[in-house]
Design a protein around this motif. Structure first.
Motif, PDB file in Angstrom:
ATOM      1  N   ILE A  40       0.847  -1.199   0.000  1.00 40.97           N
ATOM      2  CA  ILE A  40       0.000   0.000   0.000  1.00 40.97           C
ATOM      3  C   ILE A  40       0.876   1.240   0.000  1.00 40.97           C
ATOM      4  O   ILE A  40       2.052   1.183   0.349  1.00 40.97           O
ATOM      5  CB  ILE A  40      -0.951   0.052   1.216  1.00 40.97           C
ATOM      6  N   THR A  41       0.272   2.353  -0.377  1.00 42.78           N
ATOM      7  CA  THR A  41       0.900   3.657  -0.262  1.00 42.78           C
ATOM      8  C   THR A  41      -0.096   4.567   0.443  1.00 42.78           C
ATOM      9  O   THR A  41      -1.266   4.613   0.077  1.00 42.78           O
ATOM     10  CB  THR A  41       1.246   4.243  -1.646  1.00 42.78           C
ATOM     11  N   VAL A  42       0.373   5.237   1.490  1.00 42.99           N
ATOM     12  CA  VAL A  42      -0.437   6.215   2.219  1.00 42.99           C
ATOM     13  C   VAL A  42       0.343   7.525   2.232  1.00 42.99           C
ATOM     14  O   VAL A  42       1.523   7.560   1.883  1.00 42.99           O
ATOM     15  CB  VAL A  42      -0.763   5.727   3.652  1.00 42.99           C
ATOM     16  N   ASN A  43      -0.313   8.602   2.635  1.00 46.42           N
ATOM     17  CA  ASN A  43       0.329   9.918   2.635  1.00 46.42           C
ATOM     18  C   ASN A  43       0.510  10.429   4.054  1.00 46.42           C
ATOM     19  O   ASN A  43      -0.430  10.378   4.856  1.00 46.42           O
ATOM     20  CB  ASN A  43      -0.513  10.923   1.854  1.00 46.42           C
ATOM     21  N   SER A  44       1.708  10.954   4.338  1.00 45.37           N
ATOM     22  CA  SER A  44       1.929  11.588   5.631  1.00 45.37           C
ATOM     23  C   SER A  44       1.110  12.879   5.668  1.00 45.37           C
ATOM     24  O   SER A  44       0.590  13.331   4.647  1.00 45.37           O
ATOM     25  CB  SER A  44       3.414  11.894   5.838  1.00 45.37           C
ATOM     26  N   GLY A  47       1.942  15.352   3.186  1.00 43.09           N
ATOM     27  CA  GLY A  47       1.709  14.976   1.795  1.00 43.09           C
ATOM     28  C   GLY A  47       2.714  14.014   1.197  1.00 43.09           C
ATOM     29  O   GLY A  47       2.590  13.601   0.054  1.00 43.09           O
ATOM     30  N   LYS A  48       3.739  13.645   1.961  1.00 45.06           N
ATOM     31  CA  LYS A  48       4.767  12.743   1.440  1.00 45.06           C
ATOM     32  C   LYS A  48       4.235  11.301   1.435  1.00 45.06           C
ATOM     33  O   LYS A  48       3.756  10.805   2.448  1.00 45.06           O
ATOM     34  CB  LYS A  48       6.021  12.843   2.299  1.00 45.06           C
ATOM     35  N   PRO A  49       4.336  10.608   0.287  1.00 45.84           N
ATOM     36  CA  PRO A  49       3.856   9.228   0.227  1.00 45.84           C
ATOM     37  C   PRO A  49       4.771   8.274   1.003  1.00 45.84           C
ATOM     38  O   PRO A  49       5.988   8.467   1.048  1.00 45.84           O
ATOM     39  CB  PRO A  49       3.860   8.883  -1.262  1.00 45.84           C
ATOM     40  N   LEU A  50       4.165   7.278   1.614  1.00 46.50           N
ATOM     41  CA  LEU A  50       4.888   6.221   2.310  1.00 46.50           C
ATOM     42  C   LEU A  50       4.435   4.898   1.711  1.00 46.50           C
ATOM     43  O   LEU A  50       3.243   4.566   1.752  1.00 46.50           O
ATOM     44  CB  LEU A  50       4.586   6.236   3.812  1.00 46.50           C
ATOM     45  N   TYR A 120      -1.135   9.112   8.969  1.00 44.36           N
ATOM     46  CA  TYR A 120      -1.168   9.089   7.509  1.00 44.36           C
ATOM     47  C   TYR A 120      -2.620   9.132   7.054  1.00 44.36           C
ATOM     48  O   TYR A 120      -3.531   8.813   7.813  1.00 44.36           O
ATOM     49  CB  TYR A 120      -0.481   7.825   6.985  1.00 44.36           C
ATOM     50  N   THR A 121      -2.804   9.512   5.793  1.00 40.97           N
ATOM     51  CA  THR A 121      -4.142   9.511   5.208  1.00 40.97           C
ATOM     52  C   THR A 121      -4.198   8.496   4.073  1.00 40.97           C
ATOM     53  O   THR A 121      -3.176   8.114   3.503  1.00 40.97           O
ATOM     54  CB  THR A 121      -4.524  10.904   4.670  1.00 40.97           C
ATOM     55  N   ASP A 122      -5.407   8.103   3.769  1.00 39.17           N
ATOM     56  CA  ASP A 122      -5.691   7.129   2.703  1.00 39.17           C
ATOM     57  C   ASP A 122      -6.816   7.735   1.864  1.00 39.17           C
ATOM     58  O   ASP A 122      -7.955   7.285   1.911  1.00 39.17           O
ATOM     59  CB  ASP A 122      -6.114   5.804   3.350  1.00 39.17           C
ATOM     60  N   PRO A 123      -6.498   8.819   1.109  1.00 39.67           N
ATOM     61  CA  PRO A 123      -7.555   9.606   0.467  1.00 39.67           C
ATOM     62  C   PRO A 123      -8.462   8.828  -0.483  1.00 39.67           C
ATOM     63  O   PRO A 123      -9.637   9.135  -0.598  1.00 39.67           O
ATOM     64  CB  PRO A 123      -6.801  10.703  -0.274  1.00 39.67           C
TER      65      PRO A 123
END
Length: 172
Positions: A40-44, A47-50, A120-123
């Motif tokens: 998965i990829t989530v955003n800090s 806005g930085k992807p993790l 983190y967010t999962d928009p």
């Protein structure tokens, strides 16, 4: 007495459904413990992807939560203590908010509550769908090789001696 019992049952039903997100879709096949964790990829919050794959070599506690969820708010202090206890070890907490308000809602919540987590967010809800969450909190323990070891549904005392010992053992 009957009325009291009815109120208790009604309150339990409301509490159990309060932290359910109806739009969250399940994965095509249920996740199995001791299998590779979904990528998965989530955003800090900045806005930085993790990418979860970037955390290989670390034990990951992946927690799905929401600011409006009472059990989530209840477990945050123990998650904060866990995060502090694991500082300096190959460990990463990834607290993914499913709040529709995204970054502003999370930052406002942390500011007013005094809580803090590596949030983190999962928009687009891709991470929540990949893990098949049905409500919050739901937490996944992933080992240093990217293997999903445990799924925990509901709140937990993450700072308990048994949990700390287990995670420290995984981090060695």
């Amino acid at each position: 007495m009957k009325r009291f019992l009815c109120l208790v049952v009604l309150g339990a039903v409301v509490a159990l459904t309060a932290c359910t997100k109806k739009e969250t879709a399940k994965t095509q096949a249920p996740l199995q413990e001791n299998s590779p964790a979904p990528a998965i990829t989530v955003n800090s919050l900045n806005g930085k992807p993790l990418n979860l794959s970037d955390l290989k070599g670390k034990v990951v506690v992946l927690n799905f939560w929401a600011t409006w969820c009472p059990p989530c708010r209840e477990e945050i202090p123990s998650m904060m203590k866990l995060n502090s206890a694991m500082a300096g070890k190959p460990f990463q907490m990834v607290a993914v908010s499913i709040d529709e308000g995204g970054q502003p809602a999370i930052e406002s919540f942390f500011k007013t509550s005094g809580f803090s987590l590596p949030a983190y967010t999962d928009p687009d809800n891709r991470a929540a769908k990949a893990y098949g969450i049905t409500g919050v909190p739901e937490t996944f323990v992933i080992d240093k090789n990217g293997i999903l070891l445990k799924k925990v549904i509901g709140p937990m005392a993450w700072d308990s001696p048994d949990v700390l010992s287990y995670l420290e053992g995984l981090a060695k």
